[in-house]
Motif scaffolding. Structure first.
Motif, PDB file in Angstrom:
ATOM      1  N   SER A  76      40.703  31.484   6.164  1.00 53.08           N
ATOM      2  CA  SER A  76      40.032  30.071   6.868  1.00 53.08           C
ATOM      3  C   SER A  76      39.642  30.082   8.310  1.00 53.08           C
ATOM      4  CB  SER A  76      41.718  29.018   7.005  1.00 53.08           C
ATOM      5  OG  SER A  76      42.879  29.577   7.750  1.00 53.08           O
ATOM      6  N   SER A  77      39.844  30.573   8.991  1.00 53.84           N
ATOM      7  CA  SER A  77      39.488  30.990  10.328  1.00 53.84           C
ATOM      8  C   SER A  77      38.377  30.988  10.701  1.00 53.84           C
ATOM      9  CB  SER A  77      40.280  32.102  11.505  1.00 53.84           C
ATOM     10  OG  SER A  77      39.047  32.212  12.514  1.00 53.84           O
ATOM     11  N   ASN A  78      37.497  29.734  11.884  1.00 54.42           N
ATOM     12  CA  ASN A  78      36.470  30.445  11.628  1.00 54.42           C
ATOM     13  C   ASN A  78      35.694  31.397  11.647  1.00 54.42           C
ATOM     14  OD1 ASN A  78      35.944  27.553  10.962  1.00 54.42           O
ATOM     15  ND2 ASN A  78      36.086  26.736  13.514  1.00 54.42           N
ATOM     16  N   SER A  79      36.579  31.679  12.843  1.00 52.83           N
ATOM     17  CA  SER A  79      35.859  33.413  12.980  1.00 52.83           C
ATOM     18  C   SER A  79      35.931  34.669  11.923  1.00 52.83           C
ATOM     19  CB  SER A  79      37.081  34.513  14.126  1.00 52.83           C
ATOM     20  OG  SER A  79      37.826  34.637  13.673  1.00 52.83           O
ATOM     21  N   ASN A  80      36.675  34.591  11.102  1.00 54.55           N
ATOM     22  CA  ASN A  80      36.527  35.349   9.770  1.00 54.55           C
ATOM     23  C   ASN A  80      35.444  34.906   9.141  1.00 54.55           C
ATOM     24  OD1 ASN A  80      38.669  36.506  10.275  1.00 54.55           O
ATOM     25  ND2 ASN A  80      40.016  34.640   9.530  1.00 54.55           N
ATOM     26  N   VAL A  81      35.064  33.033   8.873  1.00 55.83           N
ATOM     27  CA  VAL A  81      34.298  33.145   8.122  1.00 55.83           C
ATOM     28  C   VAL A  81      32.408  33.393   8.925  1.00 55.83           C
ATOM     29  CG1 VAL A  81      33.063  30.679   7.140  1.00 55.83           C
ATOM     30  CG2 VAL A  81      35.720  30.998   7.269  1.00 55.83           C
ATOM     31  N   ASN A  82      32.566  32.874   9.793  1.00 54.77           N
ATOM     32  CA  ASN A  82      31.487  33.638  10.098  1.00 54.77           C
ATOM     33  C   ASN A  82      31.181  35.452  10.062  1.00 54.77           C
ATOM     34  OD1 ASN A  82      31.017  30.986  11.334  1.00 54.77           O
ATOM     35  ND2 ASN A  82      31.603  30.986  13.698  1.00 54.77           N
ATOM     36  N   LEU A  83      32.061  36.173  10.424  1.00 48.89           N
ATOM     37  CA  LEU A  83      32.277  37.128   9.863  1.00 48.89           C
ATOM     38  C   LEU A  83      31.413  37.411   8.705  1.00 48.89           C
ATOM     39  CD1 LEU A  83      32.010  40.366  10.560  1.00 48.89           C
ATOM     40  CD2 LEU A  83      34.447  40.315  10.771  1.00 48.89           C
ATOM     41  N   VAL A  84      32.184  36.940   7.912  1.00 48.83           N
ATOM     42  CA  VAL A  84      31.693  37.127   6.791  1.00 48.83           C
ATOM     43  C   VAL A  84      30.276  36.744   6.530  1.00 48.83           C
ATOM     44  CG1 VAL A  84      31.484  36.443   4.351  1.00 48.83           C
ATOM     45  CG2 VAL A  84      34.057  36.684   5.509  1.00 48.83           C
ATOM     46  N   LYS A  85      29.589  35.915   6.774  1.00 44.87           N
ATOM     47  CA  LYS A  85      28.513  35.168   6.957  1.00 44.87           C
ATOM     48  C   LYS A  85      27.552  35.956   7.406  1.00 44.87           C
ATOM     49  CE  LYS A  85      28.902  29.648   6.549  1.00 44.87           C
ATOM     50  NZ  LYS A  85      29.133  28.888   7.603  1.00 44.87           N
TER      51      LYS A  85
END
Length: 229
Positions: free
Chosen positions: A2-11
């Motif tokens: 859910s963290s933005n940093s995790n989402v951005n890394l996946v992207k």
């Protein structure tokens, strides 16, 4: 995640995989973590970062916290570490840059600076370039603000490898040089400073990701300058 940093890394990693499936940095990430898809890779990286301080049963930390721990581990002042994982990645890369520059002889530094000045002198003040090489965070941010990530990427290639030109910083050249680059900048830290199996995984992995993000930022700048966004 859910963290933005995790989402951005996946992207970011999925974007790299889509645009360049043979990217050496991404391939090395998969190999190091024993995974074959982006989500599993990011999960494993976060779990390893959690284990660095023994919090095995308290859940995985988010990627931004992983980057913070790596930054502090390699000697970046805690007061300079922020909540922005992208900025912290750049500080980590700069630490590698200044470490390599520090090891050069006076003659090598003079020669390297002459190369920098010839390549970038019309884009950024030479005193700022020197301060970046010496580890100034303010100078680093000045380069990003005044010249953009493309110049910073060029500085990394110039300091790590002999010769080369920013006009050759293509995805192909990046893939060919990526693994030797990591070997060059990580060796001393891995041997002398980094203890524990988790740090021996997450430190080079964060370097991988930091370079992938810088490459992506540089490519976006080049497209904007060429009007091809």
């Amino acid at each position: 995640m859910s963290s933005n940093s995790n989402v951005n890394l996946v992207k970011l990693l999925k974007k790299v995989e889509q645009q360049n499936p043979e990217n050496a940095l991404l391939a090395e990430l998969y190999k190091r973590h024993g995974k074959n898809d982006v989500e599993s890779l990011v999960t494993d990286l976060r779990q390893d970062a959690s284990n660095t301080i023994g919090r095995i049963f308290t859940g995985s930390v988010d990627y931004d916290e992983c980057v913070k721990r790596v930054a502090i581990k390699i000697g970046i002042n805690e007061n300079h570490v922020t909540d922005d994982e992208t900025q912290n990645e750049l500080l980590i890369l700069q630490k590698a840059l200044s470490k390599a520059y520090e090891k050069m002889s006076p003659e090598e530094r003079k020669e390297k600076f002459a190369e920098f000045n010839k390549e970038f002198g019309d884009k950024i003040d030479k005193d700022i370039l020197i301060q970046v090489l010496k580890g100034s965070n303010v100078a680093l941010l000045s380069v990003l603000r005044l010249a953009g990530p493309y110049i910073l990427e060029g500085m990394f290639w110039k300091i790590i490898f002999e010769g080369g030109s920013t006009v050759l910083f293509s995805a192909t050249r990046f893939a060919l040089l990526a693994v030797p680059f990591l070997n060059a900048i990580m060796g001393a830290w891995l041997v002398l400073d980094i203890s524990g199996p988790a740090y021996r995984k997450i430190v080079p992995s964060v370097f991988n990701i930091a370079m992938l993000r810088l490459q992506d930022m540089s490519e976006q700048q080049r497209k904007a300058l060429n009007g091809t966004l």
